[in-house]
Design an enzyme around this catalytic site. Sequence first.
Site, PDB file in Angstrom:
ATOM      1  N   HIS A   1      78.322  46.917  43.129  1.00 32.96           N
ATOM      2  CA  HIS A   1      78.296  45.603  42.496  1.00 32.96           C
ATOM      3  C   HIS A   1      78.699  45.736  41.020  1.00 32.96           C
ATOM      4  O   HIS A   1      78.390  46.726  40.369  1.00 32.96           O
ATOM      5  CB  HIS A   1      76.871  45.041  42.585  1.00 32.96           C
ATOM      6  CG  HIS A   1      76.748  43.599  42.275  1.00 32.96           C
ATOM      7  ND1 HIS A   1      77.097  42.606  43.165  1.00 32.96           N
ATOM      8  CD2 HIS A   1      76.301  42.967  41.164  1.00 32.96           C
ATOM      9  CE1 HIS A   1      76.874  41.430  42.620  1.00 32.96           C
ATOM     10  NE2 HIS A   1      76.392  41.614  41.401  1.00 32.96           N
TER      11      HIS A   1
ATOM     12  N   SER B   1      79.168  37.525  41.373  1.00 34.94           N
ATOM     13  CA  SER B   1      77.744  37.643  41.655  1.00 34.94           C
ATOM     14  C   SER B   1      77.113  36.251  41.768  1.00 34.94           C
ATOM     15  O   SER B   1      77.566  35.434  42.568  1.00 34.94           O
ATOM     16  CB  SER B   1      77.081  38.523  40.590  1.00 34.94           C
ATOM     17  OG  SER B   1      75.793  38.912  40.974  1.00 34.94           O
TER      18      SER B   1
ATOM     19  N   ASP C   1      77.311  47.621  47.849  1.00 34.70           N
ATOM     20  CA  ASP C   1      76.699  46.476  47.171  1.00 34.70           C
ATOM     21  C   ASP C   1      75.701  45.842  48.134  1.00 34.70           C
ATOM     22  O   ASP C   1      76.044  45.576  49.286  1.00 34.70           O
ATOM     23  CB  ASP C   1      77.809  45.477  46.811  1.00 34.70           C
ATOM     24  CG  ASP C   1      77.316  44.254  46.060  1.00 34.70           C
ATOM     25  OD1 ASP C   1      76.095  44.084  45.898  1.00 34.70           O
ATOM     26  OD2 ASP C   1      78.168  43.452  45.634  1.00 34.70           O
TER      27      ASP C   1
END
Length: 302
Positions: A273, A150, A243
């Site tokens: 995600h 991320s 995501d």
Amino acid sequence: MAGVLERIQRAHRRPFHSLSPSEARIAYLMGAEILDLPRAPLARVEDVQIPGPAGPLPARLYASSAERLPVLLYLHGGGFTIGSIETHDSLCRQLALRSGVAVVSLDYRLAPEHPFPAAVDDSWAAMRWLAEQGGQWGLDASRLAVGGDSAGGTLAAVAALHARDIQLPLALQLLITPGTGAHADTPSHKLFANGFLLEAASIAWFFNHYIPRNHRRDWRFAPQEAAEHSDLAPAFLLLAECDPLVDEGIVYADTLRASGNTVSLELVRGVTHDFIKMGRAIPEALTALDDCAKALKEALKP
């Protein structure tokens, strides 16, 4: 994955954007390893410090043996605002265990107390220090990779660009569901804006705490914006189909490949995600861990 999302919804967990940064950090810490694998025992787990631009930076070293191992600098996710060594402890243990590579997880400074580019400066300083001084921890610092998930994947991509610019050899950039664009404006941001774990309002909340909008074309925030992407470390990208960040991850992989870099990409279908931290519930997380470990092994072998 649908079942996990349903259970999260039934738990009535308050979204991060409805909390203060300090409240969000506690909430993330409390839930970070509920779906993650149990913390695997390792031969070495040591809390250490790395000199940073504003003082010592906490870090944690993981290794599956006492041998002189190559090393991965790991940068945790959390939108530059939340997350820590503790929230990603299980993940880093799994990477160390499965790859045979030492992992150094960095507690870089977080926004809004330390806005952009503090996290970038910390990750660059840690990367340089490991390359120059990692041997004092019994590591083979000549074989060095950077990675993260991320926001940590963003920082890892930016670190790889910086490594090229300062002629620091990197064996791999491991980019797990990274953010790479400037304005969260791809079709996947709209398609998965709500109900898929990482929501549009929370992305905006993270970014607004971290960096003013008029600075978001800076490549240190959005590596897609870098002027030149050639001569970078080989990249392994792990992306999740459902995501908001998936489109920009694919675009970044294409950019790297078109610039002559070695690129491997795994697009995992039907997951959101942060799925890699859900090994208790999502079988694809286990496969993804193995894929990351394989990429590390191959890139860092003698």
